[in-house]
Design an enzyme around this catalytic site. Sequence first.
Site, PDB file in Angstrom:
ATOM      1  N   PRO A  82     -22.536 -58.914 -14.853  1.00  0.00           N
ATOM      2  CA  PRO A  82     -23.903 -58.943 -15.363  1.00  0.00           C
ATOM      3  C   PRO A  82     -24.935 -58.731 -14.263  1.00  0.00           C
ATOM      4  O   PRO A  82     -25.151 -59.604 -13.438  1.00  0.00           O
ATOM      5  CB  PRO A  82     -24.035 -60.333 -15.986  1.00  0.00           C
ATOM      6  CG  PRO A  82     -22.878 -61.111 -15.531  1.00  0.00           C
ATOM      7  CD  PRO A  82     -21.909 -60.222 -14.839  1.00  0.00           C
ATOM      8  N   GLU A  83     -25.511 -57.568 -14.241  1.00  0.00           N
ATOM      9  CA  GLU A  83     -26.669 -57.314 -13.393  1.00  0.00           C
ATOM     10  C   GLU A  83     -27.881 -57.181 -14.312  1.00  0.00           C
ATOM     11  O   GLU A  83     -27.800 -57.462 -15.494  1.00  0.00           O
ATOM     12  CB  GLU A  83     -26.473 -56.044 -12.562  1.00  0.00           C
ATOM     13  CG  GLU A  83     -25.421 -56.232 -11.484  1.00  0.00           C
ATOM     14  CD  GLU A  83     -25.420 -55.104 -10.471  1.00  0.00           C
ATOM     15  OE1 GLU A  83     -26.480 -54.515 -10.226  1.00  0.00           O
ATOM     16  OE2 GLU A  83     -24.347 -54.807  -9.925  1.00  0.00           O
TER      17      GLU A  83
END
Length: 277
Positions: free
Chosen positions: A8-9
Site C-alpha cells: 500500500p502506497e
Amino acid sequence: MEIDQTMPELPEVETVANGVDARVRGRRIQRVWTSGKPQTFKSSEAEIVAALTAARIKLVHRVGKTIVMDLLRTGKEPAQFLIHLGMTGRLLVSQPEVPLPAHTHAVLSLSDGREVRFVDPRRFGRLSVLTGAAAYQGPGAEPTTVPVEEFSHLFKGRKLAIKAALLNQSILHGVGNIYADESLFRAGIRPRRQAGQLTREQLARLHAALRQVLSQAIKLGGSSVSDYVDADGVRGFFQLEHKVYSRAGQPCLQCGSVLKKIVVGGRTTVYCPRCQQ
DNA sequence: AGGTTGACCTGGACGC
DNA sequence: TGCGTCCAGGTCAACC
C-alpha cells in the site's frame, strides 16, 4: 482476471480510503474491539476504544499514506482515527457473519451491523487517534498537489540521494519504493544522484513524472476497489505496469539495456543505466 | 540537525 | 518432502 498483491502506497491508500468512505460515511460506531497486540497501536487501545465508541463517521480520506477517519462525537471534541496500513495492512467493510480473517487487530461494529475490520499479518501497520480541533496534516508535502516550485525547494541543499529523499516522509509523504523507482525512471534520473544537485529541469521532470504515475495508479485502483474493500482481503490491486520496479536483470522497455539493482537508502532500487543519468 | 542503519514482523520463494 | 535461509519494505529509534 489478473490479480496482484501490492504494497500500500499512496494510490492504494487513496483507493481504500475512498472505497471505505463510500460504504461507511454517516454511520455510527457502536462497539470497538482490539486485539491487544501492542505494537499495532500507537495510541493505547483504551484511548482508541474511548475515542471511537458512539462516534459518527463524518468522512474517510487520505493524508500521505495514512487513512484518516474524521469522527463527530456528541458532547465531545471531534476526533480522527488514523490507520496506517504498513506493508500488509487491509481495511475491510464486512457483514458480521463473514468469518474474521486471521491477523485481525481491530473491529469497529457499525449501527447497521456491518464491521470495519483492520487486518495486518505482518503488523507494520499502526492505529492511533487524535482528539481536538487540529486536523492531521501528515509529516511532509503532499505529492499529488504540491506545486513545482515548492517541490523543487524541498530538495534544496540536501546531500542525500534523490531516491532516499523521495522515500523520506517528512520531506514528501506518500511515496514508497515502487513509485520512487517508477518516477525516477520516467524522469530519466539516477536514483543515487544527490537531491540538492539536481537541475531545475530535472526537478520539473521528476515533479511531472511523479504526479503522472500517481494519478495513473489511482485511476487503475478505482476499478478494483470494490473487490478489495468488500472481500475478505485476498484480492489486491490492478497495478500500474511497472517499468523498472522488480524488473532487475530484465531489458529496459525503452532502450533494451539490462536494468540494474542497487541499494539506496537501505531499499532495493532498480534503474536503467542508460536512460537514467 | 541531517543523514544512515538496523529492528520490527511474517509469508513466500528458493536451495539443498 | 522438509527444513533452513533469505528477502520484501514503512517507519522509527538509535547512532554518527
